[in-house]
Scaffold this motif. Structure first.
Motif, PDB file in Angstrom:
ATOM      1  N   LYS A  19       0.833  -1.205   0.000  1.00  8.57           N
ATOM      2  CA  LYS A  19       0.000   0.000   0.000  1.00  8.57           C
ATOM      3  C   LYS A  19       0.870   1.258   0.000  1.00  8.57           C
ATOM      4  CE  LYS A  19      -3.427   2.487   2.648  1.00  8.57           C
ATOM      5  NZ  LYS A  19      -3.952   2.749   3.952  1.00  8.57           N
ATOM      6  N   THR A  20       1.914   1.281   0.820  1.00 11.53           N
ATOM      7  CA  THR A  20       2.818   2.429   0.892  1.00 11.53           C
ATOM      8  C   THR A  20       3.551   2.618  -0.424  1.00 11.53           C
ATOM      9  OG1 THR A  20       3.092   2.119   3.268  1.00 11.53           O
ATOM     10  CG2 THR A  20       4.807   3.383   2.134  1.00 11.53           C
ATOM     11  N   ILE A  21       3.972   1.529  -1.022  1.00 10.01           N
ATOM     12  CA  ILE A  21       4.687   1.600  -2.307  1.00 10.01           C
ATOM     13  C   ILE A  21       3.772   2.177  -3.385  1.00 10.01           C
ATOM     14  CG2 ILE A  21       5.718   0.205  -4.149  1.00 10.01           C
ATOM     15  CD1 ILE A  21       6.728  -1.650  -1.829  1.00 10.01           C
ATOM     16  N   ILE A  22       2.531   1.719  -3.427  1.00 11.17           N
ATOM     17  CA  ILE A  22       1.577   2.226  -4.424  1.00 11.17           C
ATOM     18  C   ILE A  22       1.313   3.711  -4.198  1.00 11.17           C
ATOM     19  CG2 ILE A  22      -0.830   2.105  -5.196  1.00 11.17           C
ATOM     20  CD1 ILE A  22      -0.647  -0.938  -4.804  1.00 11.17           C
ATOM     21  N   GLU A  23       1.121   4.109  -2.942  1.00 19.27           N
ATOM     22  CA  GLU A  23       0.880   5.520  -2.646  1.00 19.27           C
ATOM     23  C   GLU A  23       2.050   6.386  -3.108  1.00 19.27           C
ATOM     24  OE1 GLU A  23       0.116   5.467   1.555  1.00 19.27           O
ATOM     25  OE2 GLU A  23      -1.967   4.823   1.286  1.00 19.27           O
ATOM     26  N   VAL A  45       3.226  -4.928 -12.321  1.00 15.18           N
ATOM     27  CA  VAL A  45       4.308  -5.121 -11.353  1.00 15.18           C
ATOM     28  C   VAL A  45       3.873  -6.078 -10.251  1.00 15.18           C
ATOM     29  CG1 VAL A  45       5.736  -3.954  -9.625  1.00 15.18           C
ATOM     30  CG2 VAL A  45       5.456  -2.949 -11.892  1.00 15.18           C
ATOM     31  N   GLN A  46       2.618  -5.981  -9.818  1.00 18.18           N
ATOM     32  CA  GLN A  46       2.118  -6.898  -8.797  1.00 18.18           C
ATOM     33  C   GLN A  46       2.162  -8.346  -9.267  1.00 18.18           C
ATOM     34  OE1 GLN A  46      -1.751  -5.022  -7.895  1.00 18.18           O
ATOM     35  NE2 GLN A  46      -1.063  -4.939  -5.773  1.00 18.18           N
TER      36      GLN A  46
END
Length: 67
Positions: A19-23, A45-46
């Motif tokens: 979640k932090t990476i996406i944000e 990427v996921q």
């Protein structure tokens, strides 16, 4: 002065949550990409083990550079 080995043993990397990476990606990529393109990049990427670098590069071609 502590040895490099001692420093490295004491260093515990903190992994960011997905979640932090996406944000962070959203914040950094927003000026250069559409929402749809960001979603496509994130999805790929996921699930990157099922894609190739060539496929990712095809998406990245649409990133707009600001000079």
């Amino acid at each position: 002065m502590p040895s490099i080995k001692r420093i490295m043993r004491a260093f515990t990397p903190v992994r960011a949550s997905w979640k932090t990476i996406i944000e962070k990606f959203e914040k950094l990529a927003e000026p250069y990409t559409s929402k749809g393109l960001r979603e496509q990049i994130i999805d790929m990427v996921q699930d990157f083990e099922n894609h190739s670098v060539k496929e990712l590069m095809k998406l990245l071609v649409d990133v707009k550079l600001k000079m």
